[in-house]
Design an enzyme around this catalytic site. Structure first.
Site, PDB file in Angstrom:
ATOM      1  CG  ASP A 134      -2.024   1.022   1.156  1.00 40.44           C
ATOM      2  OD1 ASP A 134      -2.398   1.424   0.031  1.00 40.44           O
ATOM      3  OD2 ASP A 134      -2.493   1.457   2.212  1.00 40.44           O
ATOM      4  CE  LYS A 191      -1.645   3.386  -1.916  1.00 44.01           C
ATOM      5  NZ  LYS A 191      -2.109   4.280  -0.845  1.00 44.01           N
TER       6      LYS A 191
END
Length: 116
Positions: free
Chosen positions: A3, A43
Site C-alpha cells: 500500500d 497500489k
C-alpha cells in the site's frame, strides 16, 4: 500487499513514475519471498506506463486484475493491481528506472524505504 505511495508532488508524470517504481520494488520482494501459487497486491496511480508493469505481472502470475475500491473517489487515479497464482518464485526482476534524487530512504526520494 503493498500500500506504498510516493510523496505526491502534483506533477502527474513524476507521481506516476514514482508509483510504478514502488510497485516494481514490491514485485522484486514478492519474487524473492512468495511461494508458487502466492498472491501479490500493489497500489498504483494510473498514468500511462502501467501497461508494461501489468504485462510483467502476467508473466509471473496466472491471473492479474485491476481493482478500484468503492471507497476511492471516482476522479482518483488510484487502483490496486491484484495478481494471483505466482509462477515467479525466486526469479530475478527487471529493475524499474530510478525516479528519485537520492538513495532509497533519503529525503526527497519520493517514497518510504522498503523494509523486509
Amino acid at each position: 500487499l503493498s500500500d506504498m505511495s510516493p510523496r505526491i508532488s502534483g506533477v502527474h508524470g513524476a507521481d506516476h513514475a514514482r508509483s510504478l517504481a514502488l510497485c516494481a520494488s514490491a514485485l522484486a520482494a514478492a519474487r524473492a519471498l512468495l511461494r508458487p501459487g502466492g498472491s501479490f497486491v500493489c497500489k498504483l496511480f494510473m498514468g500511462g506506463g502501467e501497461r508494461e508493469f501489468r504485462a510483467e505481472l502476467r508473466r509471473n502470475f496466472k491471473a492479474v486484475r485491476v481493482a478500484k475500491p468503492a471507497s476511492s473517489r471516482p476522479e482518483s487515479r488510484e487502483v490496486f493491481l491484484v495478481a494471483t497464482g505466482a509462477t515467479c518464485a525466486k526469479r530475478p526482476v527487471a529493475s524499474a528506472p530510478s525516479t528519485h534524487a537520492g538513495p532509497p530512504g533519503s529525503p526527497g526520494d519520493g517514497g518510504f524505504p522498503a523494509v523486509i
